[in-house]
Design a protein around this motif. Structure first.
Motif, PDB file in Angstrom:
ATOM      1  N   UNK A  17       0.745  -1.239  -0.019  1.00  0.00           N
ATOM      2  CA  UNK A  17       0.055   0.125  -0.097  1.00  0.00           C
ATOM      3  C   UNK A  17       0.796   1.263   0.137  1.00  0.00           C
ATOM      4  N   UNK A  18       0.505   2.346  -0.699  1.00  0.00           N
ATOM      5  CA  UNK A  18       0.979   3.592  -0.584  1.00  0.00           C
ATOM      6  C   UNK A  18       0.143   4.769   0.095  1.00  0.00           C
ATOM      7  N   UNK A  19       0.910   5.239   1.011  1.00  0.00           N
ATOM      8  CA  UNK A  19       0.236   6.429   1.690  1.00  0.00           C
ATOM      9  C   UNK A  19       1.156   7.565   1.834  1.00  0.00           C
ATOM     10  N   UNK A  20       0.710   8.690   2.417  1.00  0.00           N
ATOM     11  CA  UNK A  20       1.249  10.010   2.768  1.00  0.00           C
ATOM     12  C   UNK A  20       1.351  10.097   4.081  1.00  0.00           C
ATOM     13  N   UNK A  21       2.471  10.518   4.825  1.00  0.00           N
ATOM     14  CA  UNK A  21       2.683  10.689   6.315  1.00  0.00           C
ATOM     15  C   UNK A  21       1.797  12.074   6.534  1.00  0.00           C
ATOM     16  N   UNK A  72      -6.765   7.617   2.618  1.00  0.00           N
ATOM     17  CA  UNK A  72      -7.602   7.883   1.287  1.00  0.00           C
ATOM     18  C   UNK A  72      -7.270   9.350   1.142  1.00  0.00           C
ATOM     19  N   UNK A  73      -6.566   9.741   0.277  1.00  0.00           N
ATOM     20  CA  UNK A  73      -6.276  11.261   0.015  1.00  0.00           C
ATOM     21  C   UNK A  73      -7.558  12.110  -0.379  1.00  0.00           C
ATOM     22  N   UNK A  74      -8.703  11.341  -0.713  1.00  0.00           N
ATOM     23  CA  UNK A  74      -9.872  11.988  -1.086  1.00  0.00           C
ATOM     24  C   UNK A  74     -11.003  12.036   0.247  1.00  0.00           C
ATOM     25  N   UNK A  75     -10.550  11.578   1.362  1.00  0.00           N
ATOM     26  CA  UNK A  75     -11.236  11.437   2.431  1.00  0.00           C
ATOM     27  C   UNK A  75     -10.356  11.584   3.784  1.00  0.00           C
TER      28      UNK A  75
END
Length: 81
Positions: free
Chosen positions: A41-45, A58-61
């Protein structure tokens, strides 16, 4: 995420795998325990603390946030997903 696309295709993400240099806004590859074990999975800190990180799920939520371990590929407990 290497090797998951067609031959010669590069990964569209630039990951930070060094927990000593983690900062807000970095993109990380993280893992989830349980039935999702093994899937990347990829995500932003969103937050970086001494012993854990908070990852945007979820960058949209913006309400979807996961607490993960602070290691090269953070681990998120499946109960949060």
């Amino acid at each position: 995420m290497e090797g998951m696309g067609d031959a010669g295709e590069t990964c569209p993400f630039e990951f930070n795998f060094d927990p000593a240099t983690f900062k807000v806004g970095d993109t990380v590859s993280y893992r989830v325990t349980g039935s999702l074990d093994g899937f990347p999975f990829a995500g932003t800190l969103l937050e970086v603390h001494d012993d854990y990180v908070v990852i945007a799920g979820d960058l949209n939520d913006p309400d979807v946030r996961y607490k993960g371990t602070r290691e090269s590929r953070p681990v998120v407990d499946q109960s949060q997903v």
